[in-house]
Design a protein around this motif. Structure first.
Motif, mmCIF file in Angstrom:
data_model
loop_
_atom_site.group_PDB
_atom_site.id
_atom_site.type_symbol
_atom_site.label_atom_id
_atom_site.label_comp_id
_atom_site.label_asym_id
_atom_site.label_seq_id
_atom_site.Cartn_x
_atom_site.Cartn_y
_atom_site.Cartn_z
ATOM 1 N N GLY A 1 0.669 -1.156 0.077
ATOM 2 C CA GLY A 1 0.089 0.056 -0.082
ATOM 3 C C GLY A 1 0.988 1.381 0.015
ATOM 4 O O GLY A 1 0.184 2.208 0.174
ATOM 5 N N THR A 2 2.260 1.104 -0.173
ATOM 6 C CA THR A 2 3.031 2.327 -0.071
ATOM 7 C C THR A 2 3.620 2.623 -1.512
ATOM 8 O O THR A 2 4.799 3.382 -1.374
ATOM 9 C CB THR A 2 4.296 1.861 0.916
ATOM 10 O OG1 THR A 2 5.087 0.977 0.370
ATOM 11 C CG2 THR A 2 3.668 1.627 2.402
ATOM 12 N N GLY A 3 3.132 2.101 -2.649
ATOM 13 C CA GLY A 3 3.682 2.225 -3.846
ATOM 14 C C GLY A 3 2.752 1.824 -4.927
ATOM 15 O O GLY A 3 1.779 1.652 -4.836
ATOM 16 N N VAL A 4 3.482 1.599 -6.324
ATOM 17 C CA VAL A 4 2.705 1.298 -7.515
ATOM 18 C C VAL A 4 3.000 0.212 -7.854
ATOM 19 O O VAL A 4 4.070 -0.420 -7.719
ATOM 20 C CB VAL A 4 2.805 2.493 -8.458
ATOM 21 C CG1 VAL A 4 2.151 3.846 -7.964
ATOM 22 C CG2 VAL A 4 4.196 2.553 -8.983
ATOM 23 N N GLN A 5 2.177 -0.612 -8.768
ATOM 24 C CA GLN A 5 2.574 -1.852 -9.311
ATOM 25 C C GLN A 5 1.692 -2.042 -10.627
ATOM 26 O O GLN A 5 0.528 -1.690 -10.751
ATOM 27 C CB GLN A 5 1.916 -3.204 -8.378
ATOM 28 C CG GLN A 5 2.342 -4.245 -8.819
ATOM 29 C CD GLN A 5 1.806 -5.428 -7.832
ATOM 30 O OE1 GLN A 5 0.543 -5.674 -7.785
ATOM 31 N NE2 GLN A 5 2.578 -6.225 -7.272
ATOM 32 N N ALA A 6 2.367 -2.615 -11.617
ATOM 33 C CA ALA A 6 1.904 -3.043 -12.696
ATOM 34 C C ALA A 6 2.206 -4.375 -13.063
ATOM 35 O O ALA A 6 3.194 -4.840 -13.122
ATOM 36 C CB ALA A 6 2.122 -2.077 -13.869
ATOM 37 N N ASN A 7 1.221 -5.204 -13.315
ATOM 38 C CA ASN A 7 1.354 -6.557 -13.698
ATOM 39 C C ASN A 7 0.068 -7.266 -14.343
ATOM 40 O O ASN A 7 -1.002 -6.894 -14.228
ATOM 41 C CB ASN A 7 1.528 -7.326 -12.249
ATOM 42 C CG ASN A 7 2.310 -8.578 -12.441
ATOM 43 O OD1 ASN A 7 1.965 -9.637 -12.936
ATOM 44 N ND2 ASN A 7 3.563 -8.357 -11.795
ATOM 45 N N LEU A 8 0.375 -8.531 -15.010
ATOM 46 C CA LEU A 8 -0.498 -9.062 -15.794
ATOM 47 C C LEU A 8 -0.597 -10.373 -15.435
ATOM 48 O O LEU A 8 0.569 -11.265 -15.423
ATOM 49 C CB LEU A 8 -0.255 -9.062 -17.336
ATOM 50 C CG LEU A 8 -0.619 -7.853 -17.926
ATOM 51 C CD1 LEU A 8 -0.225 -7.935 -19.545
ATOM 52 C CD2 LEU A 8 -2.086 -7.457 -18.056
ATOM 53 N N GLY B 1 5.652 -8.022 -14.899
ATOM 54 C CA GLY B 1 5.227 -6.710 -14.344
ATOM 55 C C GLY B 1 6.526 -5.909 -13.449
ATOM 56 O O GLY B 1 7.570 -6.716 -13.454
ATOM 57 N N PHE B 2 6.072 -4.938 -12.566
ATOM 58 C CA PHE B 2 7.138 -4.628 -11.644
ATOM 59 C C PHE B 2 6.365 -3.830 -10.457
ATOM 60 O O PHE B 2 5.086 -3.642 -10.569
ATOM 61 C CB PHE B 2 7.823 -3.413 -12.481
ATOM 62 C CG PHE B 2 7.139 -2.234 -12.745
ATOM 63 C CD1 PHE B 2 7.141 -0.963 -11.883
ATOM 64 C CD2 PHE B 2 6.274 -2.065 -13.914
ATOM 65 C CE1 PHE B 2 6.517 0.113 -12.134
ATOM 66 C CE2 PHE B 2 5.773 -0.674 -14.189
ATOM 67 C CZ PHE B 2 5.706 0.279 -13.369
ATOM 68 N N THR B 3 6.998 -3.670 -9.560
ATOM 69 C CA THR B 3 6.636 -2.990 -8.456
ATOM 70 C C THR B 3 7.571 -1.965 -7.881
ATOM 71 O O THR B 3 8.946 -2.215 -8.075
ATOM 72 C CB THR B 3 6.267 -4.051 -7.225
ATOM 73 O OG1 THR B 3 5.387 -4.973 -7.670
ATOM 74 C CG2 THR B 3 5.609 -3.198 -6.012
ATOM 75 N N ALA B 4 7.234 -0.618 -7.519
ATOM 76 C CA ALA B 4 8.073 0.313 -6.558
ATOM 77 C C ALA B 4 7.416 0.898 -5.690
ATOM 78 O O ALA B 4 6.112 1.336 -5.731
ATOM 79 C CB ALA B 4 8.307 1.093 -7.563
ATOM 80 N N GLY B 5 7.803 0.556 -4.508
ATOM 81 C CA GLY B 5 7.154 0.895 -3.360
ATOM 82 C C GLY B 5 8.242 1.262 -2.025
ATOM 83 O O GLY B 5 9.344 0.818 -1.921
ATOM 84 N N LEU B 6 7.847 2.119 -1.034
ATOM 85 C CA LEU B 6 8.689 2.438 0.069
ATOM 86 C C LEU B 6 8.996 1.044 0.920
ATOM 87 O O LEU B 6 10.314 0.849 1.295
ATOM 88 C CB LEU B 6 7.712 3.226 1.285
ATOM 89 C CG LEU B 6 7.594 4.643 0.499
ATOM 90 C CD1 LEU B 6 6.827 5.493 1.508
ATOM 91 C CD2 LEU B 6 9.030 5.412 0.316
ATOM 92 N N GLU B 7 8.209 0.124 0.924
ATOM 93 C CA GLU B 7 8.428 -1.180 1.786
ATOM 94 C C GLU B 7 9.050 -2.082 0.718
ATOM 95 O O GLU B 7 10.066 -2.836 0.884
ATOM 96 C CB GLU B 7 7.186 -1.744 2.152
ATOM 97 C CG GLU B 7 6.559 -1.059 3.332
ATOM 98 C CD GLU B 7 7.393 -1.004 4.517
ATOM 99 O OE1 GLU B 7 8.153 -2.147 4.703
ATOM 100 O OE2 GLU B 7 7.567 -0.108 5.533
ATOM 101 N N GLU B 8 8.423 -2.193 -0.718
ATOM 102 C CA GLU B 8 8.995 -3.350 -1.536
ATOM 103 C C GLU B 8 10.501 -2.774 -2.182
ATOM 104 O O GLU B 8 11.233 -3.761 -2.548
ATOM 105 C CB GLU B 8 8.116 -3.611 -2.517
ATOM 106 C CG GLU B 8 6.706 -4.213 -2.164
ATOM 107 C CD GLU B 8 5.693 -3.327 -1.728
ATOM 108 O OE1 GLU B 8 4.833 -3.801 -1.643
ATOM 109 O OE2 GLU B 8 6.099 -2.105 -1.717
#
Length: 266
Positions: free
Chosen positions: A202-209, A214-221
């Motif tokens: 809940g601290t970043g963004v994600q795009a995935n199929l 896909g990819f994830t970018a977040g403060l936690e991840e």
């Protein structure tokens, strides 16, 4: 010739990136340690001693999220995750999992004891929240359980599965600060109608199929790339490399640290 050498070097590098984490996972859980008479029916399910005594802590609201290696050979590649909650004033925990076998609604309540071994595998604490403000977080968790979008679906790979369920709760309740390990296969599952949104923490963004690209970018991840359900990345918050099969190499996540601190208190 130079072009061929470069291609060979890249190919060998990719093979190493895939094989090394699996080799480390094998070293951590040698096949020779398996009990030949153990099956999923008689595998240990006793308490790991990680959940606080709910009676002794009756006045304290508690949330914990756990991850444990999946059963048998699958444990070399992936983990199963679940969540337990206890409101202040309550003397028992409520556990929520997604479990595929058995048919019907895959969301199970109190399927097993709160901190029980997952068919012989010791769990790790991903989140440990206690005290003031946690009752409100539990209310949000219980709402998120009810809004899980795949209550009648289950696929071990690439999802939706138990990790898809916990990732959904993390997105809906960012106060959990949930950092799911890279080997929580299914955490990135998103169907074609919803390919972009919040990361599992809940601290970043994600795009995935469908959890396979896909990819994830977040403060936690941190930054994480998903290729065919295998995740590779870097955690900047608590420095670590995120890898398939083993989850992470580096500092443990905040839940593990909090649990360790709590266990050391008299």
């Amino acid at each position: 010739m130079d072009h061929l050498k470069r291609r060979t070097t890249v190919l060998l590098g990719l093979v190493m990136v895939l094989v090394l984490p699996f080799g480390i996972s094998l070293a951590q859980n040698p096949p020779g340690n398996d009990n030949p008479n153990e099956t999923w029916r008689n595998a240990p399910r006793h308490s790991a001693g990680l959940a606080p005594d709910p009676v002794a802590n009756a006045d304290t609201a508690i949330v914990q999220v756990y991850a444990a290696s999946t059963y048998s050979w699958r444990g070399y590649f992936a983990v199963h995750t679940w969540i337990i909650v206890k409101h202040s004033g309550a003397k028992t925990f409520t556990r929520y999992d997604v479990v595929g076998w058995g048919g019907g609604n895959v969301i199970r309540t109190n399927y097993a004891i709160p901190d029980g071994l997952w068919f012989g595998s010791e769990p790790e604490v991903l989140v440990d929240l206690r005290g003031e403000g946690v009752d409100d977080i539990i209310d949000d968790v219980e709402k998120a359980v009810q809004t899980y979008p795949y209550p009648q679906e289950y696929r071990s790979y690439p999802g939706p599965n138990s990790n898809t369920f916990i990732a959904h709760i993390g997105r809906e309740v960012p106060a959990l600060d949930l950092d799911m390990p890279a080997n929580a296969i299914g955490k990135d599952y998103r169907d074609i109608t919803n390919p972009v949104g919040m990361s599992p923490s809940g601290t970043g963004v994600q795009a995935n199929l469908f959890g396979v690209l896909g990819f994830t970018a977040g403060l936690e991840e941190g930054l994480e790339l998903n290729i065919l359900g295998l995740n590779f990345g870097i955690d900047f918050n608590r420095p670590a490399i995120r890898l398939p099969s083993i989850g992470r190499l580096g500092l443990p996540n905040s839940g593990s640290l909090a649990a360790a601190d709590a266990s050391e208190k008299p």
